[in-house]
Design a protein around this motif. Structure first.
Motif, short mmCIF file in Angstrom:
data_model
loop_
_atom_site.label_atom_id
_atom_site.label_comp_id
_atom_site.label_asym_id
_atom_site.label_seq_id
_atom_site.Cartn_x
_atom_site.Cartn_y
_atom_site.Cartn_z
N ARG A 182 0.83 -1.20 0.00
CA ARG A 182 0.00 0.00 0.00
C ARG A 182 0.87 1.25 0.00
NH1 ARG A 182 -5.81 -0.25 2.57
NH2 ARG A 182 -6.13 -2.48 2.52
N GLN A 183 0.59 2.14 -0.92
CA GLN A 183 1.31 3.43 -0.96
C GLN A 183 0.64 4.32 -2.00
OE1 GLN A 183 5.32 3.19 -2.54
NE2 GLN A 183 5.89 5.21 -1.73
N SER A 184 0.55 5.61 -1.71
CA SER A 184 0.12 6.56 -2.74
C SER A 184 1.37 7.09 -3.43
CB SER A 184 -0.63 7.73 -2.12
OG SER A 184 -1.76 7.25 -1.44
N ARG A 185 1.20 7.46 -4.69
CA ARG A 185 2.35 7.98 -5.43
C ARG A 185 2.97 9.16 -4.68
NH1 ARG A 185 2.94 6.03 -10.40
NH2 ARG A 185 0.77 5.66 -10.95
N TYR A 186 4.25 9.16 -4.49
CA TYR A 186 5.00 10.19 -3.75
C TYR A 186 4.46 10.34 -2.32
CZ TYR A 186 6.74 11.31 -8.39
OH TYR A 186 7.30 11.23 -9.62
N ASP A 187 3.82 9.30 -1.81
CA ASP A 187 3.24 9.32 -0.45
C ASP A 187 2.30 10.51 -0.24
OD1 ASP A 187 4.70 7.01 0.43
OD2 ASP A 187 6.48 8.30 0.41
N LYS A 188 1.68 10.92 -1.32
CA LYS A 188 0.83 12.11 -1.25
C LYS A 188 -0.43 11.80 -0.45
CE LYS A 188 -1.08 15.42 -4.41
NZ LYS A 188 -1.67 15.53 -5.70
N GLU A 189 -0.72 12.67 0.51
CA GLU A 189 -1.91 12.47 1.33
C GLU A 189 -3.18 12.81 0.56
OE1 GLU A 189 -2.29 14.18 5.17
OE2 GLU A 189 -0.43 13.27 5.87
N GLY A 190 -4.19 11.98 0.68
CA GLY A 190 -5.48 12.29 0.07
C GLY A 190 -6.29 13.17 1.01
#
Ligand SMILES: Cc1cc2nc3c(=O)[nH]c(=O)nc-3n(C[C@H](O)[C@H](O)[C@H](O)COP(=O)(O)OP(=O)(O)OC[C@H]3O[C@@H](n4cnc5c(N)ncnc54)[C@H](O)[C@@H]3O)c2cc1C
Length: 467
Positions: A182-190
């Protein structure tokens, strides 16, 4: 005291079921059906509830299949579509297949002879007249253009789709998290503060190359002549992207940038397939950007070569079709009324469900909601543990907003129901082998659903006995 009628626009599967349910509850109904005055590109006759393509209602086993559970629930609600399908069934193993002419003729005859039902053969070529204070719009995937335009004007740009561009959906429990992470691209917070919103499946160069070859070689479905589906840049099928160049996907939906493999941080993936949470329960995950015209068999085979998805269970496979449907999660309340104009309810495929049975099921609920309202009673939606409740829950809120076009039509599937721990023992207390636990879990979900549905029906006695 005379009760004024409910107007139902469209006498397909949903409209016929809605009319039957409302009339059986004692409320008069007028069905406005445009055939034969005006035809569609798929219907062949002027019968109500015509099946436009296959003659199958799919698996009929409530203990092991979600659509079978929906059948069982609809039968308990006195469904006309199920009753006529049962009477006119033809041999099809574990599936319920029907004689299409016989079943549609039977539905038409029952509706034509019902004392509370009037059938008017006319197109409603705009918003229904203002004096109709209770309307169910059940005009289906081929809603006539004049009515579509009126709905678009009412709902606003982007809230009505004319095509579905469906990416496959995978159940969470079937994803191998020893490979995926699990990870968002560039660890960008939603917006919800989550920096690990996506599930990522890594590919090395050899795996990517083999995947592209398989996409290019795989059998594709053709568009029907009249579908004339334009490709929009935002929803190009993956195989069309692959045809444009072997690297196109790696620079598009499969780009590996901004991601670090949690299981193997020093090795950069050559490409990454991302999945995004699709429903509020968190049980279903959507393969981002993976709309496709590959045939279903080929999709299962090719997508299971993606690392982490070797044992994927697909709640939905991809597709691209002509289909008119509204953005129900935003537009409709839980009793299927349009929030900005509550006199209008929607039912059937136009609400963003997929399939004959699902369309009829939403018609069943719309008919009951509208009848209850006419009779001055409150009717809560069925519990979310039932297939009927799960379906209406999904289209009116269960789906998570994931940007424009993220709400796409869906069949009923177990991922839409709240999860249940798989039983470890059988009724005699004997330990179940692992391979039998999945089956036992589906049966337990079916038992829970039918018990909860019976309680819901008992709470609404005047609407319970629609037979
Ligand atoms: C080509 C095609 C093939 C499909 N094949 C399958 C399949 O094999 N299996 C499956 O499960 N599902 C299939 N579906 C999806 C879906 O289940 C069916 O379309 C199903 O009939 C939907 O039910 P419905 O009641 O929402 O719409 P419909 O059954 O289409 O009913 C809508 C009715 O509204 C009428 N109408 C439209 N506009 C107006 C208007 N302005 N005024 C008055 N009447 C109007 C139409 O004439 C029609 O009778 C298919 C869909 C399409 C388009």
């Amino acid at each position: 005291m005379s009760i004024s009628p409910i107007h139902i626009v469209g006498g397909g599967l949903a409209g016929s079921e809605a009319a039957w349910q409302a009339a059986q509850a004692g409320v008069p109904v007028v069905i406005h059906e445009m055939r034969p005055v005006r035809g569609t590109d798929a219907h062949q006759s002027d019968r109500l509830a015509e099946l436009v393509c296959s003659n199958s209602f799919r698996a009929d086993d409530w203990t092991g299949n979600a659509v079978g559970l929906l059948h069982a629930e609809m039968r308990r609600c006195g469904s006309i579509i199920m009753a006529c399908g049962d009477t006119h069934q033809v041999p099809a193993g574990g599936a319920l297949a029907v004689d299409r002419d016989g079943s549609a003729e039977a539905v038409t005859a029952k509706l034509e002879t019902h004392p509370l039902i009037t059938i008017s053969r006319e197109e409603i070529a705009g918003l229904p007249p203002a004096e109709w204070d209770s309307v169910i719009v059940a005009t289906g995937p081929l809603t006539s253009p004049a009515l579509s335009e009126a709905i678009l004007a009412l709902t606003g740009e982007g809230q009505l789709s004319f095509f579905d561009a469906i990416a496959p959906i995978v159940t969470l429990e079937s994803i191998d998290m020893d490979v995926a992470w699990r990870q968002s691209r560039y660890d960008k917070e939603g917006p919800g503060g989550d920096a690990a919103a996506y599930i990522n499946c890594p590919m090395d160069k050899a795996q990517y190359d083999a995947f592209i070859d398989a996409l290019l070689a795989g059998p594709k479905s053709e568009f029907k002549e009249w579908e004339n589906v334009p490709y929009f840049d935002g929803c190009l099928p993956i195989e069309v992207m692959a045809e444009r160049g072997r690297e196109t996907l790696r620079h598009g939906p499969m780009k590996p940038v901004g991601l670090t493999n949690a299981h193997n941080p020093t090795v950069k993936a050559w490409a990454v397939v991302q999945l995004r949470q699709d429903n509020a329960l968190g049980t279903l995950w959507n393969m981002v950007g993976f709309q496709t015209k590959l045939k279903h068999g080929a999709q299962s085979e090719i997508f299971r070569t993606i690392p982490g998805l070797e044992k994927a269970v697909f709640a939905r496979l991809g597709g691209l079709h002509r289909n008119t449907f509204i953005n129900s999660p935003r537009l409709l309340n839980r009793s299927l009324q349009m929030k900005v104009e509550p006199r209008l309810r929607f039912a059937g495929q136009v609400t963003g469900v997929e399939g004959y049975v699902e369309s009829a099921a939403v018609g069943l609920l719309a008919g009951r909601f509208a009848a209850a309202e006419r009779l001055g009673r409150l009717l809560a939606p069925p519990p979310e543990t039932t297939a009927l409740g799960a379906l209406v829950g999904h289209i009116t809120g269960g789906h998570l907003e994931g940007g424009a076009g993220s709400f796409q039509p869906m069949n009923i599937n177990y991922g839409l129901l709240p999860p249940l721990e798989a039983p470890k023992h059988d009724a005699q207390g004997k330990r179940l082998p692992n391979k039998e636990r999945g089956r036992a879990k589906k049966r337990a979900m079916g038992e829970r659903a039918l018990a909860d549905l019976d309680r819901w029906l008992a709470d609404a006695p005047s609407l319970a006995a629609a037979e």
